[in-house]
Design an enzyme around this catalytic site. Structure first.
Site, PDB file in Angstrom:
ATOM      1  N   SER A 149      35.283 -25.011 -17.122  1.00  0.00           N
ATOM      2  CA  SER A 149      36.725 -25.262 -17.564  1.00  0.00           C
ATOM      3  C   SER A 149      36.059 -27.018 -18.318  1.00  0.00           C
ATOM      4  O   SER A 149      34.922 -27.007 -19.111  1.00  0.00           O
ATOM      5  CB  SER A 149      38.116 -25.929 -16.804  1.00  0.00           C
ATOM      6  OG  SER A 149      39.019 -26.119 -17.039  1.00  0.00           O
ATOM      7  N   ASP A 164      42.693 -16.785 -21.784  1.00  0.00           N
ATOM      8  CA  ASP A 164      43.129 -18.333 -21.084  1.00  0.00           C
ATOM      9  C   ASP A 164      43.871 -18.623 -21.971  1.00  0.00           C
ATOM     10  O   ASP A 164      43.595 -19.029 -23.071  1.00  0.00           O
ATOM     11  CB  ASP A 164      41.086 -19.122 -21.189  1.00  0.00           C
ATOM     12  CG  ASP A 164      40.945 -20.017 -20.652  1.00  0.00           C
ATOM     13  OD1 ASP A 164      42.260 -20.365 -20.367  1.00  0.00           O
ATOM     14  OD2 ASP A 164      40.294 -20.437 -21.062  1.00  0.00           O
ATOM     15  N   HIS A 180      41.844 -17.802 -17.390  1.00  0.00           N
ATOM     16  CA  HIS A 180      41.455 -19.548 -17.076  1.00  0.00           C
ATOM     17  C   HIS A 180      40.307 -19.670 -16.123  1.00  0.00           C
ATOM     18  O   HIS A 180      39.123 -19.083 -15.834  1.00  0.00           O
ATOM     19  CB  HIS A 180      41.936 -20.188 -17.257  1.00  0.00           C
ATOM     20  CG  HIS A 180      40.964 -21.325 -17.449  1.00  0.00           C
ATOM     21  ND1 HIS A 180      40.118 -22.218 -18.039  1.00  0.00           N
ATOM     22  CD2 HIS A 180      41.092 -22.521 -16.621  1.00  0.00           C
ATOM     23  CE1 HIS A 180      39.381 -23.197 -18.001  1.00  0.00           C
ATOM     24  NE2 HIS A 180      38.939 -23.872 -17.062  1.00  0.00           N
TER      25      HIS A 180
END
Length: 422
Positions: A232, A327, A361
């Site tokens: 991330s 994602d 994600h």
């Protein structure tokens, strides 16, 4: 509880978090249909559950490696389905397991389909986050705050800097599991941990430079350089570390951005990259109350934002770019393609890529509960992370092996490097 029915966890009811367990049931009636359940409570006290219906064979046995779930949290043959399909009792909660000393305890049980689901058998699976002999050392060294994990034995071992969490606090899970697989791993906090400030307005590469120097001094470290693993927001930090700091041989970027995001980046007291920001008006609300933030990030290739792009062509080490195609937090696949093109444009081939269709994600070590939505540290609201549970779980299994192979291949170990350097 019926004593004739046996629920077995093989080869042992105690294993590492990232290891599969073989679930079998014996002593049922021929062709009997039962419900299998799994339940666990995370360190925040949130309960996660899953269930699936199975039909015993003619001998009254069920084998999750062989038999399909007929209905429930998943269908089909999924040996670890009861683990990855667990969902929180409360909406928008992510499974929290950050302290490596506290195992992930899962209660498996078998219940009758009729008669109120009477329990027939149960077993407890203790899933450890840290392997036998792995040392855990909290670090307060100068400005560094984190935890160092070191495998047992003399080494030499390759070294990895884990940037798991950009948010406040510290997560040890990925670092301790990597150390259990033969890496010296330092996981660091950036803010919100120990005596660190609760919030920050800028990021300084000097902090990570000190962390790398500390890691390379550890006496069991045999790699000449270190690896960096991210996820991330920490993905763009990993890119900057590899591009601006020496001694980084291998970088794993998972579902991040190709530009420096959210906070300006400094080095030696000077700003080196401005922050790529967000347009909150492009956040998409959903009926569940969670938002989709993927499209709110400004275009890093727009003329006014190009200064925030990380100059990855400066990096001497190797990259592993990992993008989940579903994602919903970042447009990770598009950012990966931008980085591929940038490196090729500069005549570089020091990278490999992997894409996972149907994955969301949060790609983490395998066999934890899949997370569809949870609170976002930057938006301060719940967001959808994307992904389809079965595909996401399969991606985590594949990626975990890929990460270890990548680091073992590209972190050159030399036994002469392991002399004491403290």
């Amino acid at each position: 509880m019926t004593s004739l029915v046996r629920l077995m966890l093989l080869p042992s009811a105690r294993c590492l978090f990232d290891e599969p367990v073989h679930v079998k049931v014996a002593g049922l009636r021929s062709r009997q249909v039962v419900t299998m359940r799994a339940r666990s409570t995370d360190e925040k006290g949130v309960t996660f559950r899953s269930s699936a219906s199975y039909r015993a064979d003619g001998s009254g046995e069920i084998d999750l490696q062989r038999d399909p779930s007929l209905s429930g949290s998943y269908v089909g043959v999924e040996p670890m389905g009861l683990l990855w399909s667990m969902r929180a009792d409360t909406l928008h909660k992510r499974f929290q397991k950050t302290n490596s000393l506290i195992p992930h305890v899962v209660k498996f049980s078998v219940h009758e389909e009729e008669g109120g689901g009477r329990m027939l058998a149960e077993a407890t699976n203790e899933r450890l986050l840290i392997g036998d002999g792995v040392s855990r050392l909290p670090i307060r060294e100068g400005i560094i705050r984190g935890v160092l994990f070191t495998p047992p034995g003399p080494g030499p071992f390759p070294a990895v800097l884990d940037l798991y969490t950009f948010g406040g606090g510290l997560s040890e899970k990925r670092a301790s599991l990597l150390a259990s697989r033969g890496f010296v791993v330092l996981t660091v906090a950036l803010y919100g941990h120990d005596d660190m400030p609760r919030n920050i307005t800028e990021v300084h590469l000097d902090y990570f430079e000190k962390a790398i120097e500390f890691l390379k001094k550890q006496h069991k470290v045999g790699s000449k350089g270190i690896g960096v693993i991210s996820l991330s927001k920490s993905g763009d930090l990993a890119l900057s570390i590899a591009s601006y700091l020496p001694g980084v041989e291998a970088t794993v970027w998972i579902n991040g951005c190709c530009a420096n995001t959210a906070l300006p980046l400094f080095y030696k007291k000077s700003q080196i990259l401005p922050a790529l920001m967000f347009d909150i008006s492009k956040v998409i609300p959903t009926e569940s109350g969670a938002e989709i933030s993927k499209y709110a990030v400004n275009d890093p290739q727009a003329e006014e934002n190009k200064g925030s792009l990380v100059p990855i062509e400066r990096a001497e080490g190797r990259f592993l770019f990992v993008a989940a195609e579903d994602d919903l937090n970042w447009d990770s696949k598009a950012y990966m393609e931008i980085m591929e093109e940038r490196l090729k444009h500069h005549g570089k081939d020091n990278f490999e890529t992997v894409c996972y269709p149907g994955a969301g994600h949060y790609l983490e070590p395998p066999y934890g509960p899949y997370c569809p939505s949870s609170y976002h540290g930057i938006t301060r609201k719940p967001v959808l992370w994307g992904g389809e549970p079965r595909s996401h779980a399969a991606a985590e299994v594949h990626l975990w092996k890929k990460i270890q192979e990548f680091f073992r291949t590209h972190l050159s170990c030399d036994a002469t490097q392991t002399k004491a350097r403290l």
